[in-house]
Design a protein around this motif. Structure first.
Motif: not given
Length: 941
Positions: A821-830, A832-841
């Motif tokens: 799993f990877e947690v990444y910033p979807e939007a920054e600034g005033d 902010p929002s974060w999402r998760w996604r699942l990655l393979d190898d």
């Protein structure tokens, strides 16, 4: 709404406002096509009638325009009528063919008129084609009943007349579909049973489209089943594009995640779900501090990439490795070089210093690291090579460009003077200027004088000395002015005329006079002042007083009739110079005299009348020098005489070998042979070959450096110094002369700013069509790493590289494993929002969360629930329409989805409990299939 969509809606609203309710979209389009055709036809008629009167002289053009517009308008109007009629699809298709034929006839008319258009009968072939097209359109209009059948003539409008247009809201046993317009002017509907219970999810452009949608809904509602979701589930479905997808839903119907892509077959979607169920519950969240190397495998092998703490790629390897361990070694090597290497910004070119077996050399490289030229000379040290490269860069901007095989005059500066040389088609120097010139213009002029005169110049030889007659500088065809001179083999002037002659013949007579006078002339030397009595050309007698240096101190102020009168007048003055001798001139005489104005001695020849007929053109240091010059004249009195009214090649020998010089009529030598010849015949052959090269050659200024283009099978270039020694050889070949000239021109313009660097590992910053990019190169030009994407400027890339250089040496290793799993910033600034996604190898996104979170921590916490949901989720397949119940923040809502998973209808209100939502859903399911349709402009409920 797009501009095209807005125009489309406007057409429908205008039709309904001024014509009436459309039965179908075809009616609307047909009406407007007819209007366009009608207006076009009228415009063509008006141009035909009024045009010639407004623009005289343009009758044929205006007639062609008017006929073209009118005939096109008629065909288009007929096509619009076909669309207005209830014609079947096959009839419309046939009408399109007829329209194409008619417009083809119009096009043929444009090509044929007026050249192939008879005034009375026109062009029968063109008119036949147009008639066939229009006849087809008209025939379809007339044969509508045959093409459609009687029962299909009109479109039935269900429910329009059975119920009033105003909805009163009476309770009916069956549901009613209330069709009305939305804010955009399109048609939408509600399902009403005592109250509005369901609403459409999409609007329709026309009422028939709305009716079709309602019919499809009725059919789907009747067959729909309730999809009970009591636990989290993966829902598999096939979309309208025949692709398979999946969706993970909670038991309340809310979506947790969806497949990142679609699959060609159901097995692909099921395999994706199986991967999630197997790997996601135990997948870890990837954390990177600063930067880390990641390793991944594909069909080519193993690759590495450098990621920052946001999992963004900072750098990636170029070549694939055979194993993971090899990829790790490559990454470590690149990391060390990135930390220690130099950043080289190559705007256009760079100069690299490298050590070869015999010393240091320099080479110019382009942004693609291609070697363009390499120095021919090897230098003892790196500093010497650098200094040589810098001199080349300084001189490239002023370098001229020549082509090997093309004769060329090369004008160049040598210290403080200018020179030129002629290079033949074999690249040999065959002529030069005999002495340096003061400026560039003089050198170019001298080269052009050889160029203009070489073809017709005679080849002459001066055997010891020769008399030459030549036109003076002020000579013209109307007023000729000729002179003579006696020259030696080395072009030294022994004697020349003292006054101009009016023709070549007169100048030759002057030479003969000198010959005769000088042969009998005595030498007069003055030890002290003397009086001379002589007869002038007019026959009168005169006297003059000459000092011991031969200078005239005084002369008679008048002419005398006899020698006696002149002598008597002379004796009057002699009382003032009693020691002066008296010399009577009976024959010509040479006089040696001192010229105080020029500061030396000279000679002059005076005839028996005392007239000056020749004089020394030079000044000598002593009386003896003047006497020696005079003797040279007397020894060459019988030299050949020739006319020199044009440039000439004069051949001569330096003792052993033969040479030539190119002499202008005014005795100015402007060119000389660059090589010697063993025999006179060899010299003459050389001059014969030189004529063509000298005439065809172009004049170029080459400066301290020149670029020479060479053509063999392909084009190449090399750099030459001022003396035409090769400084550097080209390493690349080019298909055309224009291509190599383009590279040379770029070098001339940009090379002065090229960076000079030592051959070693470095980060190259270059520009291509996509923008600026960097690349890590080893000392032997092996590409090791590159940046992730192109940037807009070199400064952005340099900033990026500084970060890479700071992070790469300390980067650790991150392993994404089979799944992570990877947690990444979807939007920054005033906000902010974060999402998760699942990655393979391979770091390919398998899925990502459907919900955004306000912080990274919230997204991480949500993953704990996601893992549990994925592990316990069942798998459902949708193969027909179904009702679904969904939980929202303030209650429950139901919706109807088709077999593609797309929503068709949704409840108009939110219910407090799941039971209430289910009861409302069942009411719609029971009553809607038999519901009737009511249309109204406004909804009144």
């Amino acid at each position: 709404m797009s501009g095209l969509q807005g125009v489309n809606n406007s057409l429908f609203r205008l039709y309904e406002q001024y014509v009436g309710e459309a039965d179908s979209a075809k009616d609307v389009y047909g009406y407007w096509v007819f209007i366009v055709g009608y207006l076009s036809g009228m415009l063509g008629v008006l141009i035909y009638i009024l045009g010639p009167a407004q623009a005289s002289g343009q009758q044929f053009l205006l007639r062609e325009i008017s006929i073209t517009i009118a005939s096109s308008g008629l065909a288009v109007a007929l096509f619009g009528i076909v669309l207005l009629l209830p014609v079947r699809q096959r009839g419309i298709q046939a009408s399109v063919v007829g329209l194409a034929i008619a417009l083809g006839g119009v096009t043929w008319f444009v090509l044929a008129y007026p050249g192939s258009w008879a005034p009375n009968q026109g062009n029968p072939a063109v008119m036949a084609v147009y008639a066939v097209g229009c006849g087809g359109l008209a025939g379809i209009t007339a044969l509508v009943p045959v093409l459609t059948g009687e029962r299909a003539m009109l479109v039935e409008n269900e429910g329009i007349d059975e119920h009033p247009p105003i909805m009163l809201g009476e309770a009916e046993e069956d549901a009613m579909f209330a069709v009305h317009r939305d804010d955009a002017g399109d048609w939408t509907w509600n399902v009403v049973h005592e109250e509005a219970m369901a609403a459409a999810t999409e609007s329709a452009k026309t009422r028939p489209d709305a009716e079709d949608a309602i019919d499809a809904l009725k059919e789907q509602i009747g067959n729909a089943r309730l999809l009970e979701i009591t636990t989290a589930a993966f829902r598999l479905y096939e979309n309208a594009a025949d692709g398979w997808r999946w969706m993970l839903m909670r038991d309340d119907g809310s979506v947790v995640a969806e497949s990142h892509g679609e699959f060609d077959a159901r097995d692909g979607a099921e395999g994706d779900v199986s991967f999630l169920k197997d790997r996601a519950p135990t997948a870890e969240v990837v954390d990177i501090e600063g930067a880390a190397f990641n390793y991944l495998q594909d069909d080519d092998g193993w690759h590495w990439e450098l990621l920052d703490d946001d999992r963004r790629t900072l750098a990636s390897g170029v070549a694939a490795a055979n194993s993971r361990s090899s990829s790790v070694d490559e990454a470590e090597r690149a990391g060390d070089l990135l930390g220690a290497g130099r950043t080289i910004v190559v705007e256009s070119f760079g100069v690299e210093l490298h050590e070869a077996g015999d010393g240091w050399r320099w080479r110019i490289v382009d942004p693609e690291q291609r070697e363009l030229v390499t120095s021919r000379e090897a230098f003892d040290g790196r500093r010497s090579a650098e200094a040589a490269a810098e001199r080349v860069l300084d001189d490239l901007g002023d370098a001229g460009t020549t082509v090997a095989g093309d004769p060329t005059y090369e004008v160049y500066e040598n210290e403080d003077a200018w020179e030129w040389r002629l290079v033949d088609d074999a690249d040999d120097v065959i002529a030069r200027h005999p002495e340096p010139l003061g400026d560039r213009a003089s050198a170019e002029q001298a080269a052009r004088e050889l160029k203009s005169g070489a073809a017709e110049a005679d080849v002459v030889t001066v055997d010891g000395a020769a008399y030459e007659t030549y036109p003076g500088a002020g000579s013209t065809a109307e007023d000729e002015e000729w002179h003579w001179r006696l020259v030696t083999e080395d072009r030294s002037v022994v004697a020349d005329s003292t006054e101009p002659h009016d023709s070549d013949e007169a100048a030759r007579e002057g030479i003969e006079r000198v010959r005769s006078q000088a042969a009998e002339a005595d030498l007069i030397e003055f030890d002290e002042a003397a009086f001379q009595v002589y007869e002038a050309d007019t026959g009168e007698w005169r006297w003059r007083l000459i000092d011991e240096d031969g200078a005239v101190m005084a002369d008679s102020g008048a002419e005398h009739d006899s020698r006696g009168e002149a002598t008597e007048a002379m004796f009057t003055l002699k009382e003032k110079a009693p020691d002066a001798d008296i010399i009577e001139i009976d024959t010509a005489a040479f006089e040696l005299f001192r010229d105080d104005d020029r500061g030396g001695w000279g000679w002059r020849l005076i005839d028996e009348a005392g007239k000056l007929i020749a004089e020394d053109p030079h000044v000598h240091d002593s009386r003896a020098g003047a006497r020696e010059a005079m003797n040279e004249l007397t020894s060459d009195l019988h030299a050949d005489v020739r006319t020199m009214d044009a440039p000439a090649f004069q051949t001569y020998t330096d003792g052993e070998d033969w040479r030539w010089r190119f002499v202008l009529p005014e005795n100015r030598t402007v060119a000389a042979s660059a090589t010697t010849h063993p025999t006179r015949d060899d010299l003459h052959q050389s001059v014969s070959e030189l004529r063509d090269d000298a005439t065809a050659a172009s004049v170029f200024t080459v400066g301290q450096l020149s670029v020479q283009l060479q053509e063999t099978d392909e084009w190449r270039f090399k750099l030459l110094d001022r003396d035409r020694d090769v400084l550097a050889d080209g390493e690349q070949s080019y298909e055309t002369e224009d291509a190599v000239r383009g590279v040379v021109e770029d070098l001339r313009v940009d090379a002065s700013d090229a960076p000079v660097f030592v051959e070693d590992a470095a980060m190259w910053v270059t520009q291509d069509d996509d923008g600026w990019q960097w690349e890590l190169l080893s000392a032997d030009r092996e590409s090791l790493a590159t940046g992730p994407e192109a940037r807009r400027s070199s400064s952005e890339v340099v900033d990026q590289l500084e970060r890479v250089q700071r992070l790469a040496p300390e980067a650790g290793e991150v392993d994404f494993g089979v799944a992570s799993f990877e947690v990444y910033p979807e939007a920054e600034g005033d906000a902010p929002s974060w999402r998760w996604r699942l990655l393979d190898d391979g770091r390919t996104v398998v899925t990502e969360g459907a919900t955004s979170y306000p912080s990274e921590r919230a997204a991480r916490e949500a993953l704990d629930d996601v893992r549990d949901l994925i592990g316990g989720a069942s798998i459902l397949e949708i193969d027909s329409a179904a009702f679904e119940l969904h939980a929202e923040d303030d209650g429950w809502r139901w919706k109807l989805v088709d077999d593609n998973g797309d929503p068709m209808a949704t409840s108009t209100q939110v219910y407090e409990t799941r039971v209430e939502a289910r009861e409302a859903m069942n009411t719609v399911k029971d009553t809607a299939p038999d519901g009737w349709v009511n249309f109204a402009e406004r909804q009144r409920l």
